[in-house]
Design a protein around this motif. Sequence first.
Motif, PDB file in Angstrom:
ATOM      1  N   SER A 183       0.892  -1.021  -0.108  1.00  0.00           N
ATOM      2  CA  SER A 183       0.005  -0.123   0.014  1.00  0.00           C
ATOM      3  C   SER A 183       0.912   1.152  -0.128  1.00  0.00           C
ATOM      4  N   ALA A 184       1.998   1.322   0.887  1.00  0.00           N
ATOM      5  CA  ALA A 184       2.740   2.219   0.708  1.00  0.00           C
ATOM      6  C   ALA A 184       3.503   2.556  -0.601  1.00  0.00           C
ATOM      7  N   PHE A 185       3.677   1.581  -1.328  1.00  0.00           N
ATOM      8  CA  PHE A 185       4.555   1.742  -2.622  1.00  0.00           C
ATOM      9  C   PHE A 185       3.316   2.326  -3.553  1.00  0.00           C
ATOM     10  N   SER A 186       2.105   1.763  -3.423  1.00  0.00           N
ATOM     11  CA  SER A 186       0.918   1.995  -4.379  1.00  0.00           C
ATOM     12  C   SER A 186       0.709   3.406  -4.335  1.00  0.00           C
ATOM     13  N   ASN A 187       0.526   3.701  -3.006  1.00  0.00           N
ATOM     14  CA  ASN A 187       0.341   5.265  -2.856  1.00  0.00           C
ATOM     15  C   ASN A 187       1.302   6.364  -3.457  1.00  0.00           C
ATOM     16  N   ALA A 188       2.476   5.963  -3.166  1.00  0.00           N
ATOM     17  CA  ALA A 188       3.744   6.716  -3.704  1.00  0.00           C
ATOM     18  C   ALA A 188       3.713   6.736  -5.241  1.00  0.00           C
ATOM     19  N   PHE A 189       3.365   5.386  -5.821  1.00  0.00           N
ATOM     20  CA  PHE A 189       3.498   5.414  -7.306  1.00  0.00           C
ATOM     21  C   PHE A 189       2.236   6.181  -7.787  1.00  0.00           C
ATOM     22  N   LYS A 190       1.119   6.226  -7.094  1.00  0.00           N
ATOM     23  CA  LYS A 190       0.115   6.874  -7.871  1.00  0.00           C
ATOM     24  C   LYS A 190       0.221   8.496  -7.738  1.00  0.00           C
ATOM     25  N   ARG A 191       0.780   8.874  -6.471  1.00  0.00           N
ATOM     26  CA  ARG A 191       1.045  10.294  -6.609  1.00  0.00           C
ATOM     27  C   ARG A 191       2.055  10.651  -7.622  1.00  0.00           C
ATOM     28  N   THR A 192       3.032   9.913  -8.006  1.00  0.00           N
ATOM     29  CA  THR A 192       3.885  10.178  -8.956  1.00  0.00           C
ATOM     30  C   THR A 192       3.090  10.373 -10.495  1.00  0.00           C
ATOM     31  N   THR A 193       2.573   8.990 -10.613  1.00  0.00           N
ATOM     32  CA  THR A 193       2.115   8.877 -12.037  1.00  0.00           C
ATOM     33  C   THR A 193       0.670   9.387 -12.325  1.00  0.00           C
ATOM     34  N   GLY A 194      -0.126   9.149 -11.262  1.00  0.00           N
ATOM     35  CA  GLY A 194      -1.700   9.574 -11.364  1.00  0.00           C
ATOM     36  C   GLY A 194      -2.419   8.102 -11.385  1.00  0.00           C
ATOM     37  N   MET A 195      -1.854   7.061 -11.515  1.00  0.00           N
ATOM     38  CA  MET A 195      -2.413   5.858 -11.666  1.00  0.00           C
ATOM     39  C   MET A 195      -1.824   4.704 -10.527  1.00  0.00           C
ATOM     40  N   ALA A 196      -2.597   3.670 -10.264  1.00  0.00           N
ATOM     41  CA  ALA A 196      -2.184   2.812  -9.305  1.00  0.00           C
ATOM     42  C   ALA A 196      -1.268   1.804 -10.079  1.00  0.00           C
ATOM     43  N   PRO A 197      -0.334   0.943  -9.382  1.00  0.00           N
ATOM     44  CA  PRO A 197       0.516   0.012 -10.291  1.00  0.00           C
ATOM     45  C   PRO A 197      -0.282  -0.817 -11.267  1.00  0.00           C
ATOM     46  N   ARG A 198      -1.057  -1.561 -10.719  1.00  0.00           N
ATOM     47  CA  ARG A 198      -1.858  -2.397 -11.731  1.00  0.00           C
ATOM     48  C   ARG A 198      -2.566  -1.552 -12.772  1.00  0.00           C
ATOM     49  N   GLN A 199      -3.153  -0.504 -12.513  1.00  0.00           N
ATOM     50  CA  GLN A 199      -3.925   0.319 -13.526  1.00  0.00           C
ATOM     51  C   GLN A 199      -2.747   0.830 -14.404  1.00  0.00           C
ATOM     52  N   TYR A 200      -1.446   1.161 -13.969  1.00  0.00           N
ATOM     53  CA  TYR A 200      -0.544   1.882 -14.915  1.00  0.00           C
ATOM     54  C   TYR A 200      -0.050   0.476 -15.795  1.00  0.00           C
ATOM     55  N   ARG A 201       0.210  -0.729 -15.322  1.00  0.00           N
ATOM     56  CA  ARG A 201       0.348  -1.710 -16.152  1.00  0.00           C
ATOM     57  C   ARG A 201      -0.447  -2.261 -17.204  1.00  0.00           C
ATOM     58  N   HIS A 202      -1.686  -2.216 -16.865  1.00  0.00           N
ATOM     59  CA  HIS A 202      -2.934  -2.292 -17.796  1.00  0.00           C
ATOM     60  C   HIS A 202      -2.828  -1.583 -18.910  1.00  0.00           C
ATOM     61  N   ALA A 203      -2.666  -0.098 -18.683  1.00  0.00           N
ATOM     62  CA  ALA A 203      -2.663   0.926 -19.463  1.00  0.00           C
ATOM     63  C   ALA A 203      -1.672   1.001 -20.551  1.00  0.00           C
ATOM     64  N   ILE A 204      -0.373   0.711 -19.994  1.00  0.00           N
ATOM     65  CA  ILE A 204       0.934   0.757 -20.982  1.00  0.00           C
ATOM     66  C   ILE A 204       0.869  -0.543 -21.899  1.00  0.00           C
ATOM     67  N   ARG A 205       0.317  -1.631 -21.289  1.00  0.00           N
ATOM     68  CA  ARG A 205       0.101  -2.880 -22.107  1.00  0.00           C
ATOM     69  C   ARG A 205      -0.776  -2.558 -23.220  1.00  0.00           C
ATOM     70  N   ALA A 206      -2.005  -1.934 -22.809  1.00  0.00           N
ATOM     71  CA  ALA A 206      -2.909  -1.676 -23.880  1.00  0.00           C
ATOM     72  C   ALA A 206      -2.682  -0.701 -24.772  1.00  0.00           C
ATOM     73  N   SER A 207      -1.699   0.304 -24.578  1.00  0.00           N
ATOM     74  CA  SER A 207      -1.378   1.413 -25.492  1.00  0.00           C
ATOM     75  C   SER A 207      -0.640   0.682 -26.778  1.00  0.00           C
TER      76      SER A 207
END
Length: 221
Positions: A183-207
């Motif tokens: 959760s600490a990592f996910s919160n830090a990642f979302k503050r930086t990228t605007g997305m949760a880690p799993r959401q980011y993984r899905h988005a970049i692969r779908a792109s």
Amino acid sequence: MGARLSGTEVVALGGHVGLEAVGKDLLLGALPPVMHMRASTTEAPAACWLLNQAFHEMREDRSGASFVADHLARLLFVQVLRTYLAEAHTSPAGLLRALADAQIAPALRLMQGDPSHPWTLADLARAAAMSRTSFADRFKTLAGVPPVTYVHNWRMRMARHSLWRDDTPVAALASSLGYASESAFSNAFKRTTGMAPRQYRHAIRASGVWGRSGDHSGPVL
């Protein structure tokens, strides 16, 4: 790329350096749009040899010419980077300028080599053989950000790369980057990228970026 063969004869060779889509801004942001290597630089003789070899490979179209030319281009890019690093003291703040500094470079290598370690300002200043205040001031001047910010940014960059390239579970990724919990990592990642880690993984692969060996954008040589 260009090579002068004799007299006024000039041969121009065009090419690109492939960079991975995730993280390419780290290098491109630290480089000028055009880099000029003077004949007086230490790297110039090697660069000229590489250029001439690449020219002959492409002109004669021998077996494996494209393979050889590709590797020669990589070596040429290294020579250009070395030239740039030797003059980095005149460049804007950024990664390459910091790496070119004999005092700051050891601390950078520590942070990049072991991002999971809970680095403190005292640890990094000791590696640079400087006081904490002097180190912090010099680091920010050269890198453009404070040491703690750099550590955070590097961890986020490593996380984005891993989420793009492999299927490491988010919890394992969080641990490998030094976070006490997912959760600490996910919160830090979302503050930086605007997305949760799993959401980011899905988005970049779908792109459509997922699965590519590299992106074809790069600096002009």
